[in-house]
Design a protein around this motif. Structure first.
Motif, PDB file in Angstrom:
ATOM      1  N   ASP A  26     117.652  36.330   1.844  1.00 33.44           N
ATOM      2  CA  ASP A  26     116.182  36.586   1.548  1.00 33.44           C
ATOM      3  C   ASP A  26     116.149  37.148   0.071  1.00 33.44           C
ATOM      4  O   ASP A  26     115.140  36.781  -0.692  1.00 33.44           O
ATOM      5  N   LEU A  27     117.175  37.974  -0.484  1.00 38.00           N
ATOM      6  CA  LEU A  27     117.068  38.209  -1.834  1.00 38.00           C
ATOM      7  C   LEU A  27     117.145  36.949  -2.973  1.00 38.00           C
ATOM      8  O   LEU A  27     116.693  36.991  -3.939  1.00 38.00           O
ATOM      9  N   MET A  28     118.082  36.093  -2.518  1.00 37.41           N
ATOM     10  CA  MET A  28     118.478  34.870  -3.278  1.00 37.41           C
ATOM     11  C   MET A  28     116.991  34.130  -3.353  1.00 37.41           C
ATOM     12  O   MET A  28     116.510  33.765  -4.528  1.00 37.41           O
ATOM     13  N   GLU A  29     116.290  34.076  -2.241  1.00 33.49           N
ATOM     14  CA  GLU A  29     115.113  33.327  -2.106  1.00 33.49           C
ATOM     15  C   GLU A  29     114.053  34.078  -2.860  1.00 33.49           C
ATOM     16  O   GLU A  29     113.089  33.288  -3.611  1.00 33.49           O
ATOM     17  N   THR A  33     112.526  32.437  -6.411  1.00 32.59           N
ATOM     18  CA  THR A  33     111.073  32.330  -6.440  1.00 32.59           C
ATOM     19  C   THR A  33     110.305  32.904  -7.799  1.00 32.59           C
ATOM     20  O   THR A  33     109.276  32.350  -8.328  1.00 32.59           O
ATOM     21  N   VAL A  34     110.998  33.984  -7.987  1.00 36.71           N
ATOM     22  CA  VAL A  34     110.288  34.697  -9.238  1.00 36.71           C
ATOM     23  C   VAL A  34     110.714  33.799 -10.524  1.00 36.71           C
ATOM     24  O   VAL A  34     109.802  33.591 -11.569  1.00 36.71           O
ATOM     25  N   VAL A  35     111.708  33.237 -10.708  1.00 38.11           N
ATOM     26  CA  VAL A  35     112.074  32.420 -11.820  1.00 38.11           C
ATOM     27  C   VAL A  35     111.212  31.012 -11.619  1.00 38.11           C
ATOM     28  O   VAL A  35     110.528  30.739 -12.625  1.00 38.11           O
ATOM     29  N   PHE A  36     111.086  30.756 -10.563  1.00 38.24           N
ATOM     30  CA  PHE A  36     109.953  29.304 -10.018  1.00 38.24           C
ATOM     31  C   PHE A  36     108.675  29.666 -10.674  1.00 38.24           C
ATOM     32  O   PHE A  36     108.007  28.951 -11.379  1.00 38.24           O
ATOM     33  N   GLU A  37     107.831  30.942 -10.702  1.00 40.18           N
ATOM     34  CA  GLU A  37     106.684  31.091 -10.997  1.00 40.18           C
ATOM     35  C   GLU A  37     106.683  31.194 -12.373  1.00 40.18           C
ATOM     36  O   GLU A  37     105.859  30.823 -13.132  1.00 40.18           O
ATOM     37  N   LYS A  57     129.562  27.444  -8.077  1.00 39.19           N
ATOM     38  CA  LYS A  57     130.005  27.454  -6.782  1.00 39.19           C
ATOM     39  C   LYS A  57     129.283  28.898  -6.236  1.00 39.19           C
ATOM     40  O   LYS A  57     129.567  29.193  -4.998  1.00 39.19           O
ATOM     41  N   GLY A  58     128.987  29.914  -6.975  1.00 40.44           N
ATOM     42  CA  GLY A  58     128.365  31.243  -6.377  1.00 40.44           C
ATOM     43  C   GLY A  58     127.112  31.336  -6.242  1.00 40.44           C
ATOM     44  O   GLY A  58     126.411  30.433  -6.148  1.00 40.44           O
ATOM     45  N   ASN A  59     126.567  32.596  -6.168  1.00 41.01           N
ATOM     46  CA  ASN A  59     125.246  32.851  -5.836  1.00 41.01           C
ATOM     47  C   ASN A  59     124.182  32.584  -6.834  1.00 41.01           C
ATOM     48  O   ASN A  59     123.056  32.254  -6.988  1.00 41.01           O
ATOM     49  N   ASN A  60     124.697  32.546  -8.469  1.00 43.78           N
ATOM     50  CA  ASN A  60     124.110  32.175  -9.482  1.00 43.78           C
ATOM     51  C   ASN A  60     123.784  30.564  -8.975  1.00 43.78           C
ATOM     52  O   ASN A  60     122.614  30.065  -9.437  1.00 43.78           O
ATOM     53  N   GLY A  61     124.711  29.896  -8.496  1.00 47.07           N
ATOM     54  CA  GLY A  61     124.648  28.353  -8.216  1.00 47.07           C
ATOM     55  C   GLY A  61     123.443  28.488  -6.923  1.00 47.07           C
ATOM     56  O   GLY A  61     122.670  27.476  -6.858  1.00 47.07           O
ATOM     57  N   GLY A  62     123.662  29.354  -6.161  1.00 49.91           N
ATOM     58  CA  GLY A  62     122.555  29.294  -5.010  1.00 49.91           C
ATOM     59  C   GLY A  62     121.192  29.426  -5.311  1.00 49.91           C
ATOM     60  O   GLY A  62     120.187  29.009  -4.886  1.00 49.91           O
ATOM     61  N   ASP A  63     120.905  30.245  -6.507  1.00 52.13           N
ATOM     62  CA  ASP A  63     119.553  30.519  -7.176  1.00 52.13           C
ATOM     63  C   ASP A  63     119.103  29.317  -7.519  1.00 52.13           C
ATOM     64  O   ASP A  63     118.052  28.881  -7.359  1.00 52.13           O
ATOM     65  N   GLY A  64     120.001  28.393  -8.164  1.00 47.44           N
ATOM     66  CA  GLY A  64     119.403  27.015  -8.740  1.00 47.44           C
ATOM     67  C   GLY A  64     119.155  26.136  -7.594  1.00 47.44           C
ATOM     68  O   GLY A  64     118.303  25.249  -7.731  1.00 47.44           O
ATOM     69  N   ALA A  68     115.738  24.426  -7.019  1.00 46.44           N
ATOM     70  CA  ALA A  68     115.555  22.715  -6.819  1.00 46.44           C
ATOM     71  C   ALA A  68     114.700  22.587  -5.705  1.00 46.44           C
ATOM     72  O   ALA A  68     113.835  21.535  -5.696  1.00 46.44           O
ATOM     73  N   ARG A  69     114.838  23.096  -4.553  1.00 44.61           N
ATOM     74  CA  ARG A  69     113.840  22.742  -3.552  1.00 44.61           C
ATOM     75  C   ARG A  69     112.765  23.406  -3.944  1.00 44.61           C
ATOM     76  O   ARG A  69     111.502  22.444  -3.501  1.00 44.61           O
TER      77      ARG A  69
END
Length: 507
Positions: A26-29, A33-37, A57-64, A68-69
């Motif tokens: 949830d926090l990653m999303e 989303t804040v970056v996306f805006e 490979k980590g959560n920074n990559g997860g943000d990316g 992408a989505r």
């Protein structure tokens, strides 16, 4: 705003999950989303944009991967380059599965990628959690990104840059045009040694636990308008010129009376009730004709200061601008400092250069004095340093020893307090890199000190409104053409902004 370490940020993430009863997914999303805006503000027509997103490979990559989505859902063209490893963080792996396989290309750190200058690059390889310098094996992918000519945006940190310590100059590090950093600035983003990797940054509020933020201990702070407003003093109906203090500027020498002129004008614009100057005799006609609101007292000598005036009747004293280092001036400053009472001084320019030559005099300078050296003046006082982290530590030792407030000038100027706290400024621009800007700042700080602000408040507020006035000025003048006098002319706007609410209404 507190500046938190990487470990503190990690703890803050964990406490947010507990306090808000949300998952790390949830926090990653939320963060992505804040970056996306922010990206949407920069590129309103996403359907016409192409994004290359580099994910670790980590959560920074997860943000990316989340980015992408979200971009794909807006019809942007998206390609994900994912570092190929055996194991990914659980949230990273989960978000990989939410993307079509055709969107993801796995790569190795050594790979050279052909990147068009027309695409938009999002760097999500490493965030604040990077603990060791990247090896030369990463030169392939990072040099491909740095050399592509495209706009580069890093999420949280430029990949390869350590958040809390110096990163080797020859290490592979992304050169970001803009860094979207989460919740708190990271110290490395604020230091001159990292200027090639952080052209600019923006702090994004991702709703981390306010309770945990307030509980976190830090001796590093980022000065924002809210902090300055907290001690800004509104004027009252029956206040008068005596209420706002009498400021004295001591300085000037042959050919350098303009420095005093600028300082006096800035002091008056910053609100002191009275302003006087003590200058060599040749400065009298210059100042009387250019700053009619100020009073002028003259030295017996024509072209340099040979003695110092009695200062008991002044609420604040700024010394050194344009003063020169004639031997008579050196001797006069020694006598003055050795006999001064406990009134804090604002020391700049040649006052600092003279005292740096005579370090035994520092113990006579009143406690709570404010020192405003530029980098070369600071090195004359402290000697050399290996990196910006060591520089700050050396200033902290010096400030604590003599109970001084010391400004380290530069972009995001650092203000070191005698108790070891360090405040980084958030205003200002490269247009201020011109002769006379420091003279203005001396005038502003001296003026605020005379109005009754504490040394800490006068330094923080002075540096902030100095930079904010320049930021307002460059909107119409630009950084190439900005003059110190332009900054003075916009000090009123910077002060008015402190009285306005979020709707722009003055109270």
């Amino acid at each position: 705003m507190k500046i938190l370490s990487a470990q503190q940020m990690n703890n803050l993430d964990s406490e947010t999950l507990r306090d808000q009863k949300i998952s790390s997914l949830d926090l990653m999303e939320r963060a992505a989303t804040v970056v996306f805006e922010e990206i949407k503000k920069l590129y309103p027509r996403l359907e016409c944009s192409t994004f290359y997103i580099f994910c670790g490979k980590g959560n920074n990559g997860g943000d990316g991967l989340v980015l992408a989505r979200l971009l794909d859902q807006q019809q942007a063209e998206v390609k994900v380059y994912l570092i190929d490893v055996k194991e990914y963080s659980p949230d990273n792996l989960f978000n990989q599965k939410r993307l079509p396989n055709s969107m993801i290309q796995k790569i190795s750190p050594e790979d050279r990628i052909d990147i068009s200058s027309q695409v938009i690059v999002l760097d999500c390889l490493f965030g604040y959690g990077l603990k060791t310098v990247l090896t030369a094996a990463w030169n392939g992918i990072i040099s491909s990104i740095n050399g592509c000519g495209a706009r580069i945006y890093s999420v949280d940190m430029p990949s390869g840059l350590l958040a809390d310590e110096t990163t080797a100059a020859d290490a592979p590090i992304i050169r970001a045009d803009l860094v979207f950093t989460f919740q708190s600035p990271k110290q490395a983003l604020l230091l001159p040694e990292n200027q090639w990797h952080v052209k600019d940054f923006k702090v994004l509020d991702i709703g981390l636990s306010q309770r945990a933020i307030e509980a976190a201990k830090s001796n590093l702070f980022y000065v924002d308008q809210a902090l300055v407003r907290s001690f800004y003093r509104k004027r009252r109906k029956f206040d008068h010129k005596g209420t706002f203090g009498h400021t004295l500027i001591i300085g000037g020498s042959k050919g350098k009376m303009g420095a005093v002129q600028l300082a006096l004008k800035a002091a008056l614009r910053a609100g002191c009730g009275l302003a006087s100057a003590y200058v060599p005799a040749s400065g009298n006609p210059i100042l009387q004709s250019t700053v009619p609101e100020a009073m002028v007292i003259t030295d017996p000598e024509q072209d340099f200061i040979s003695q110092f005036p009695t200062v008991a009747s002044y609420q604040s004293i700024g010394i050194g601008i344009g003063m020169g280092t004639a031997q008579y001036t050196i001797d006069a400053l020694k006598v003055f400092v050795s006999g001064i009472d406990d009134t804090p001084l604002v020391l700049d320019a040649d006052a600092l250069n003279i005292l740096a030559r005579e370090p035994e005099l520092w113990s006579f300078v009143p406690a709570h004095s404010i020192l405003t050296p530029h980098p070369k003046e600071l090195s004359r006082i402290l000697g050399t340093w290996q990196d910006d982290f060591e520089k700050i530590e050396k200033v902290k030792v010096f400030a604590c020893k003599y109970q001084f407030y010391v400004l380290i000038k530069g972009a995001n100027s650092a203000m070191v307090m005698p108790d070891g706290l360090v405040y980084f400024n958030s205003t200002g621009n490269v247009g201020m890199a011109t002769g006379g800007s420091g003279d203005i700042l001396t005038g502003i700080i001296t003026s605020l000190l005379g109005q009754g602000y504490s040394s800490k408040e006068a330094l923080i507020m002075g540096v902030y409104i100095h930079g904010h006035a320049a930021d307002i000025a460059v909107k119409t003048i630009g950084t190439y053409s900005l003059l110190p006098s332009d900054t003075i002319n916009h000090l009123s706007d910077a002060l008015i902004a402190l009285e306005q609410d979020d709707n722009g209404l003055v109270h």
